[in-house]
Design a protein around this motif. Sequence first.
Motif, PDB file in Angstrom:
ATOM      1  N   MET A 128       0.895  -1.214  -0.253  1.00 23.03           N
ATOM      2  CA  MET A 128      -0.408   0.038   0.357  1.00 23.03           C
ATOM      3  C   MET A 128       0.907   1.439   0.143  1.00 23.03           C
ATOM      4  SD  MET A 128      -2.518   1.386   2.517  1.00 23.03           S
ATOM      5  CE  MET A 128      -4.546   0.653   2.282  1.00 23.03           C
ATOM      6  N   ILE A 129       0.225   1.975  -0.900  1.00 26.32           N
ATOM      7  CA  ILE A 129       2.056   3.353  -1.024  1.00 26.32           C
ATOM      8  C   ILE A 129       0.666   4.102  -0.579  1.00 26.32           C
ATOM      9  CG2 ILE A 129       2.473   4.857  -2.552  1.00 26.32           C
ATOM     10  CD1 ILE A 129       3.217   1.927  -2.343  1.00 26.32           C
ATOM     11  N   SER A 130      -0.845   4.653  -0.070  1.00 28.55           N
ATOM     12  CA  SER A 130      -1.016   5.975   0.165  1.00 28.55           C
ATOM     13  C   SER A 130      -2.614   5.267   0.578  1.00 28.55           C
ATOM     14  CB  SER A 130      -0.981   7.063  -0.335  1.00 28.55           C
ATOM     15  OG  SER A 130      -1.321   7.184  -1.621  1.00 28.55           O
ATOM     16  N   ALA A 131      -3.510   6.159   1.760  1.00 28.73           N
ATOM     17  CA  ALA A 131      -4.642   5.448   1.905  1.00 28.73           C
ATOM     18  C   ALA A 131      -5.241   7.089   2.442  1.00 28.73           C
ATOM     19  CB  ALA A 131      -5.025   4.820   2.963  1.00 28.73           C
ATOM     20  N   ARG A 132      -5.622   7.942   1.519  1.00 24.39           N
ATOM     21  CA  ARG A 132      -6.055   9.068   1.535  1.00 24.39           C
ATOM     22  C   ARG A 132      -7.082  10.029   1.568  1.00 24.39           C
ATOM     23  NH1 ARG A 132      -2.561  13.056   1.529  1.00 24.39           N
ATOM     24  NH2 ARG A 132      -0.425  11.541   0.359  1.00 24.39           N
ATOM     25  N   ASN A 133      -7.237  10.531   3.278  1.00 31.90           N
ATOM     26  CA  ASN A 133      -8.575  10.467   3.144  1.00 31.90           C
ATOM     27  C   ASN A 133      -9.250  11.656   2.615  1.00 31.90           C
ATOM     28  OD1 ASN A 133     -11.446  11.652   4.705  1.00 31.90           O
ATOM     29  ND2 ASN A 133     -10.727  11.230   6.827  1.00 31.90           N
ATOM     30  N   GLY A 137      -7.280  15.397   3.762  1.00 31.86           N
ATOM     31  CA  GLY A 137      -6.471  15.448   2.617  1.00 31.86           C
ATOM     32  C   GLY A 137      -5.511  14.178   3.263  1.00 31.86           C
ATOM     33  N   SER A 138      -5.448  14.138   4.956  1.00 26.38           N
ATOM     34  CA  SER A 138      -4.636  13.236   5.711  1.00 26.38           C
ATOM     35  C   SER A 138      -4.259  11.801   5.090  1.00 26.38           C
ATOM     36  CB  SER A 138      -4.728  12.594   6.837  1.00 26.38           C
ATOM     37  OG  SER A 138      -5.590  12.527   7.307  1.00 26.38           O
ATOM     38  N   ASN A 139      -2.474  11.409   4.736  1.00 26.16           N
ATOM     39  CA  ASN A 139      -2.485   9.540   4.741  1.00 26.16           C
ATOM     40  C   ASN A 139      -2.480   8.663   5.860  1.00 26.16           C
ATOM     41  OD1 ASN A 139      -1.698   7.069   3.583  1.00 26.16           O
ATOM     42  ND2 ASN A 139       0.410   8.372   2.807  1.00 26.16           N
ATOM     43  N   VAL A 140      -3.944   7.571   5.756  1.00 26.38           N
ATOM     44  CA  VAL A 140      -3.992   7.417   7.246  1.00 26.38           C
ATOM     45  C   VAL A 140      -3.307   6.285   6.479  1.00 26.38           C
ATOM     46  CG1 VAL A 140      -5.566   8.804   7.690  1.00 26.38           C
ATOM     47  CG2 VAL A 140      -6.361   6.602   5.741  1.00 26.38           C
ATOM     48  N   ARG A 141      -2.611   6.032   5.917  1.00 24.90           N
ATOM     49  CA  ARG A 141      -2.082   3.959   5.721  1.00 24.90           C
ATOM     50  C   ARG A 141      -1.891   3.691   6.711  1.00 24.90           C
ATOM     51  NH1 ARG A 141       3.329   2.851   2.558  1.00 24.90           N
ATOM     52  NH2 ARG A 141       4.669   4.388   4.965  1.00 24.90           N
ATOM     53  N   GLY A 142      -0.400   4.258   7.701  1.00 26.62           N
ATOM     54  CA  GLY A 142       0.091   3.078   8.552  1.00 26.62           C
ATOM     55  C   GLY A 142      -1.019   3.589  10.260  1.00 26.62           C
ATOM     56  N   LEU A 143      -2.326   4.607  10.072  1.00 29.83           N
ATOM     57  CA  LEU A 143      -3.100   4.477  11.022  1.00 29.83           C
ATOM     58  C   LEU A 143      -3.834   3.438  10.542  1.00 29.83           C
ATOM     59  CD1 LEU A 143      -3.571   6.034  13.678  1.00 29.83           C
ATOM     60  CD2 LEU A 143      -4.797   8.065  12.167  1.00 29.83           C
ATOM     61  N   TRP A 144      -4.535   3.404   9.768  1.00 33.26           N
ATOM     62  CA  TRP A 144      -5.976   2.862  10.146  1.00 33.26           C
ATOM     63  C   TRP A 144      -5.571   1.020   9.222  1.00 33.26           C
ATOM     64  CZ3 TRP A 144      -9.656   6.320   8.135  1.00 33.26           C
ATOM     65  CH2 TRP A 144     -10.094   7.331   8.807  1.00 33.26           C
ATOM     66  N   PHE A 145      -4.409   0.902   8.403  1.00 38.64           N
ATOM     67  CA  PHE A 145      -3.991  -0.255   7.270  1.00 38.64           C
ATOM     68  C   PHE A 145      -2.598  -0.520   7.565  1.00 38.64           C
ATOM     69  CE2 PHE A 145      -7.261   2.733   5.419  1.00 38.64           C
ATOM     70  CZ  PHE A 145      -7.750   1.493   5.024  1.00 38.64           C
ATOM     71  N   GLN A 146      -2.462  -1.739   7.851  1.00 38.88           N
ATOM     72  CA  GLN A 146      -1.049  -2.708   7.300  1.00 38.88           C
ATOM     73  C   GLN A 146      -0.798  -2.234   6.197  1.00 38.88           C
ATOM     74  OE1 GLN A 146       0.645  -3.914   9.167  1.00 38.88           O
ATOM     75  NE2 GLN A 146      -0.608  -3.860  11.357  1.00 38.88           N
ATOM     76  N   SER A 147       0.860  -1.857   5.755  1.00 43.47           N
ATOM     77  CA  SER A 147       1.038  -1.763   4.370  1.00 43.47           C
ATOM     78  C   SER A 147       1.766  -2.543   3.588  1.00 43.47           C
ATOM     79  CB  SER A 147       2.924  -0.699   4.423  1.00 43.47           C
ATOM     80  OG  SER A 147       2.265   0.310   5.447  1.00 43.47           O
ATOM     81  N   ASN A 148       1.693  -4.061   3.954  1.00 42.53           N
ATOM     82  CA  ASN A 148       1.728  -4.762   3.682  1.00 42.53           C
ATOM     83  C   ASN A 148       0.722  -6.025   3.189  1.00 42.53           C
ATOM     84  OD1 ASN A 148       5.049  -4.387   2.826  1.00 42.53           O
ATOM     85  ND2 ASN A 148       4.965  -4.957   5.382  1.00 42.53           N
ATOM     86  N   ASP A 149       0.630  -6.945   1.863  1.00 39.62           N
ATOM     87  CA  ASP A 149      -0.047  -7.690   1.579  1.00 39.62           C
ATOM     88  C   ASP A 149       0.143  -8.940   1.066  1.00 39.62           C
ATOM     89  OD1 ASP A 149      -2.237  -9.319   1.723  1.00 39.62           O
ATOM     90  OD2 ASP A 149      -4.423  -8.192   1.053  1.00 39.62           O
ATOM     91  N   ILE A 150      -0.560  -9.993   1.553  1.00 38.14           N
ATOM     92  CA  ILE A 150      -0.191 -10.956   0.313  1.00 38.14           C
ATOM     93  C   ILE A 150      -1.354 -11.414  -0.447  1.00 38.14           C
ATOM     94  CG2 ILE A 150       1.026 -14.227  -0.038  1.00 38.14           C
ATOM     95  CD1 ILE A 150       3.016 -11.533   0.420  1.00 38.14           C
TER      96      ILE A 150
END
Length: 203
Positions: A128-133, A137-150
């Motif tokens: 995951m590169i970004s998860a933008r509200n 306008g904030s990037n919530v990738r590390g706050l709401w999501f794990q960055s890696n998936d298989i």
Amino acid sequence: MRLPQFVIVLAALVLSHNVYAQFGLSTRIHRTFPDVTLGIKAGLNMQRTFGSTIFGGSYSQMPMAGIYADLTKRQWAFRVEILAKMARLDYLPYHADLKTSYLDIPLLVQYNIFDVVWLQAGPQYTRMISARNMSSGSNVRGLWFQSNDISLVAGAEVVVLPRLTASARYVHGLLNVNGVDFPYYGRWRNSGLQFALGYRFIH
């Protein structure tokens, strides 16, 4: 290049071609080593993130594009792709509209049937590169999501023209991508359908 030099180079190319043809070297090389194909692809990524406490609704429809390389030996082939894709979803606890972007790297085994149809299956790594509200306008990738998936990938590709292909595949995520610390938020997983057209510029 001067005319005498041009004649020498041309003669050398013709001679080398005759040598290869006489000894069958080109045929031997073709039989020994796999064929290499390089191409580009673009299409539609239909994705949803689901879980008991977070997302609902249908698959979002967003673009995807990337490059790929094939190593082909008779009916079997191995493919690696690098794909950039986007998705859109609703974060229900906060009613937030999120626009997400990812990088996919699938590693696929392919099998040829009916000459123009290739079946595909294999694992995929997703970052995951970004998860933008979209409201803040904030990037919530590390706050709401794990960055890696298989994920596991299965699909098919059809050779429409010698250089043009059409493909469809299903992607099923295996890891929990929930980045929220609270345990009652449960497990979140990704799944998706992808449809794309490809162009083989080296084949």
